[in-house]
Motif scaffolding. Structure first.
Motif, short mmCIF file in Angstrom:
data_model
loop_
_atom_site.label_atom_id
_atom_site.label_comp_id
_atom_site.label_asym_id
_atom_site.label_seq_id
_atom_site.Cartn_x
_atom_site.Cartn_y
_atom_site.Cartn_z
N TYR A 137 20.20 -2.06 -21.78
CA TYR A 137 19.67 -0.75 -21.43
C TYR A 137 18.48 -0.84 -20.47
N SER A 138 17.89 -2.02 -20.35
CA SER A 138 16.81 -2.24 -19.38
C SER A 138 17.36 -2.47 -17.97
N MET A 139 18.62 -2.86 -17.90
CA MET A 139 19.21 -3.32 -16.64
C MET A 139 19.08 -2.33 -15.47
N PRO A 140 19.45 -1.06 -15.62
CA PRO A 140 19.37 -0.17 -14.45
C PRO A 140 17.95 -0.02 -13.91
N PHE A 141 16.94 -0.06 -14.77
CA PHE A 141 15.56 0.09 -14.33
C PHE A 141 15.08 -1.18 -13.60
N ILE A 142 15.60 -2.34 -14.02
CA ILE A 142 15.33 -3.58 -13.30
C ILE A 142 15.98 -3.54 -11.92
N VAL A 143 17.24 -3.09 -11.87
CA VAL A 143 17.99 -3.11 -10.61
C VAL A 143 17.44 -2.08 -9.62
N ILE A 144 16.98 -0.94 -10.10
CA ILE A 144 16.34 0.04 -9.21
C ILE A 144 15.18 -0.61 -8.47
N CYS A 145 14.34 -1.34 -9.22
CA CYS A 145 13.19 -2.01 -8.60
C CYS A 145 13.64 -3.15 -7.69
N LEU A 146 14.65 -3.90 -8.09
CA LEU A 146 15.18 -4.96 -7.22
C LEU A 146 15.63 -4.40 -5.88
N TYR A 147 16.33 -3.29 -5.94
CA TYR A 147 16.81 -2.65 -4.72
C TYR A 147 15.64 -2.27 -3.80
N LEU A 148 14.59 -1.70 -4.37
CA LEU A 148 13.43 -1.29 -3.57
C LEU A 148 12.64 -2.51 -3.08
N PHE A 149 12.56 -3.57 -3.89
CA PHE A 149 11.91 -4.81 -3.43
C PHE A 149 12.59 -5.33 -2.17
N ILE A 150 13.92 -5.42 -2.23
CA ILE A 150 14.68 -5.97 -1.10
C ILE A 150 14.63 -5.02 0.10
N LYS A 151 14.65 -3.73 -0.16
CA LYS A 151 14.58 -2.76 0.94
C LYS A 151 13.25 -2.90 1.68
N TYR A 152 12.18 -3.13 0.93
CA TYR A 152 10.88 -3.36 1.57
C TYR A 152 10.86 -4.70 2.30
N ALA A 153 11.39 -5.73 1.66
CA ALA A 153 11.32 -7.09 2.21
C ALA A 153 12.07 -7.22 3.54
N VAL A 154 13.26 -6.62 3.63
CA VAL A 154 14.06 -6.79 4.85
C VAL A 154 13.50 -5.98 6.02
N ASN A 155 12.62 -5.01 5.72
CA ASN A 155 12.02 -4.19 6.78
C ASN A 155 10.55 -4.48 7.00
N VAL A 156 10.02 -5.51 6.32
CA VAL A 156 8.58 -5.74 6.34
C VAL A 156 8.07 -6.11 7.73
N LYS A 157 8.90 -6.72 8.56
CA LYS A 157 8.48 -7.07 9.93
C LYS A 157 8.24 -5.82 10.78
N ASN A 158 9.00 -4.77 10.48
CA ASN A 158 8.84 -3.52 11.23
C ASN A 158 7.67 -2.69 10.74
N ASP A 159 7.44 -2.75 9.42
CA ASP A 159 6.34 -1.96 8.85
C ASP A 159 5.86 -2.65 7.58
N ILE A 160 4.69 -3.28 7.66
CA ILE A 160 4.17 -4.04 6.52
C ILE A 160 3.68 -3.13 5.39
N ARG A 161 3.38 -1.88 5.73
CA ARG A 161 2.85 -0.96 4.71
C ARG A 161 3.92 -0.65 3.66
N HIS A 162 3.52 -0.78 2.43
CA HIS A 162 4.44 -0.53 1.31
C HIS A 162 4.35 0.94 0.92
N LYS A 163 5.50 1.59 0.75
CA LYS A 163 5.53 3.02 0.45
C LYS A 163 5.01 3.30 -0.95
N TYR A 164 4.15 4.31 -1.05
CA TYR A 164 3.55 4.64 -2.34
C TYR A 164 4.60 5.10 -3.35
N VAL A 165 5.61 5.79 -2.87
CA VAL A 165 6.63 6.31 -3.78
C VAL A 165 7.38 5.17 -4.46
#
Length: 477
Positions: A137-165
């Motif tokens: 039951y913890s899995m979807p909440f872990i995966v939501i964060c994993l998805y956002l981690f990777i979304k930030y990481a692959v775009n970090v060269k374009n914009d280093i600022r991390h979104k507050y949301v």
């Protein structure tokens, strides 16, 4: 067929595939296997029934899992108890869907995706241990964060600022998991740590500070709602004690951490394989990027925590999504080392999963759970209906309550001696309850009854019925 309709059709197929998987393999909750409640799963389901019947969580029934876990179990009591597998399906569908989307962020090919998900499915099949554990039951909440981690990481060269949301979502997900089982949130802690270090190194102090505020706001949103509910119920301390304090005490009785065995080797192979895959990729490319860093942080935090945990197989279930993302990422670079390591994991977990399910299906075919239900139900049926609200089991499994169609009359209703190892006050509370409230009926196992409990039974209770599993005693006076 339009693209939107095609996508809806794919999602429906994916949802049905997940439901079929759980219907066949979640033997603790599937309606195909009636009365097959399991061990910990039986405790969770029993507490769900207690809540459905008006008992207060932690005040009237105790367990050291968080309230979100028991909210799920409460909702699962609907549809004659079959709602639970629907909840599992929704949670697993969200997890799988977001893992696929994470693969898209990493530009994962279809062949790599299929291979990775095959390995991960077998990894998951063994570690989810027939279903209905906190890790699932913890899995979807872990995966939501994993998805956002990777979304930030692959775009970090374009914009280093991390979104507050993003941080706000991390906070919400962390809080939800913390109120299921706090250890399960280790991947969120690891990802946030890597981002904080990265922002600090690049002197993005304002962005770092605002993200910390945003993340804490997410934690406070969930935590305050839960705490307010239990405060109004008069059970705030009981909830905090059970969810957090008792579990810290429980760390003191960890017995098999760092104990090497064949099972140890199997359990930790995916973690060590992940470290090797990432380091080999860095060595081969002669470049260490932020995606490497955040994935390595995720792996190492999980590895350290799991090295110092009891080697319960289901504890390792929370690492499955991290392993999946690491595998997709490293296979994208056509790494032979990654392929070899994944084949090793495929063999180890394929063998373990098949063996586990063969054993499970053999028990189901023999009807052991049906025989247990009939025996326990018959023995407990000697208890008059008007006295069933005054029954307490002493160190008996929760499944006996479910099979006997009774609810416990006291908060510490199972594993009293085991819980006492974490907190000696529990034994004192149980003894005080037995001596003052004097429940009409006590149920014990056939052998190895705690001498303290046996002394009370010998003085004040008479044996009324028994079978090969339990003895039922009635208060003599």
């Amino acid at each position: 067929m339009t693209d939107s309709k095609r996508q809806i059709f794919k999602n429906i197929l994916l949802f049905l595939a997940v439901f079929l998987f759980l219907l066949l393999f979640s033997t603790r909750t599937s309606f195909l296997y009636k009365y097959n409640y399991g061990s910990d799963s039986a405790t969770f389901r029993l507490i769900g029934l207690c809540l459905r019947n008006g008992k207060r969580l932690y005040t009237d029934v105790f367990d050291h899992k968080g309230p979100v876990m028991f909210l799920i179990q409460y909702l699962g009591t609907y549809l004659n108890g079959n709602a639970l597998i629907l909840i599992q399906t929704v949670f697993s569908f969200i997890s799988l869907k977001l893992l696929l989307e994470t693969g898209n962020l990493l530009n994962t090919s279809l062949s790599t995706l299929i291979f990775t998900l095959t390995v991960s499915s077998l990894y998951y099949l063994w570690t989810f241990q027939n279903g209905n554990y906190t890790e699932e039951y913890s899995m979807p909440f872990i995966v939501i964060c994993l998805y956002l981690f990777i979304k930030y990481a692959v775009n970090v060269k374009n914009d280093i600022r991390h979104k507050y949301v993003y941080s706000f979502i991390y906070g919400i997900c962390f809080a939800v998991i913390a109120f299921i089982r706090v250890n399960n949130a280790i991947s969120i802690v690891a990802g946030v740590f890597a981002i904080m270090v990265y922002l600090f190194v690049h002197k993005e102090y304002k962005n770092l500070f605002m993200n910390l505020i945003s993340g804490l706001s997410g934690v406070i949103c969930i935590s305050s709602l839960i705490c307010l509910y239990f405060y109004l119920q008069g059970g705030l301390y009981d909830m905090l004690y059970a969810t957090f304090i008792h579990n810290f005490m429980y760390l003191g009785i960890t017995k098999d951490a760092l104990t090497f065995s064949q099972r140890w080797l199997v359990l930790y192979t995916p973690l060590f394989s992940s470290v090797i895959m990432i380091l080999y990729k860095v060595y081969k490319e002669k470049h260490f990027c932020f995606t490497d860093g955040i994935l390595l942080s995720l792996v190492l935090f999980n590895l350290i925590m799991l090295l110092y945990a009891n080697q319960y197989v289901h504890y390792f279930c929370i690492y499955v999504p991290v392993f999946t993302v690491v595998s997709m990422y490293c296979l994208n670079n056509r790494s032979l080392i990654a392929v070899i390591l994944l084949l090793i994991v495929l063999y180890l977990y394929g063998y373990r999963s098949i063996r586990n399910m063969k054993q499970e299906y053999a028990k189901l075919k023999n009807g052991e759970h049906i025989a247990l239900h009939k025996t326990i139900n018959s023995t407990i049926s000697t208890i008059p209906e008007e006295e069933k609200d005054s029954v307490l089991g002493l160190d008996v499994p929760s499944i006996y309550y479910l099979n006997g169609d009774i609810l416990p009359c006291y908060r510490y209703f199972t594993s009293q001696t085991h819980w006492n190892d974490s907190n000696p006050q529990i034994a004192k509370d149980v003894l005080e309850y037995l001596n003052t409230s004097k429940p009409y009926w006590l149920i014990t196992g056939k052998d190895n009854v705690n001498p303290v409990f046996q002394d009370i039974i010998s003085k004040h209770y008479s044996l009324m019925s028994e079978d090969e599993y339990i003895r039922c005693y009635r208060y003599s006076n």
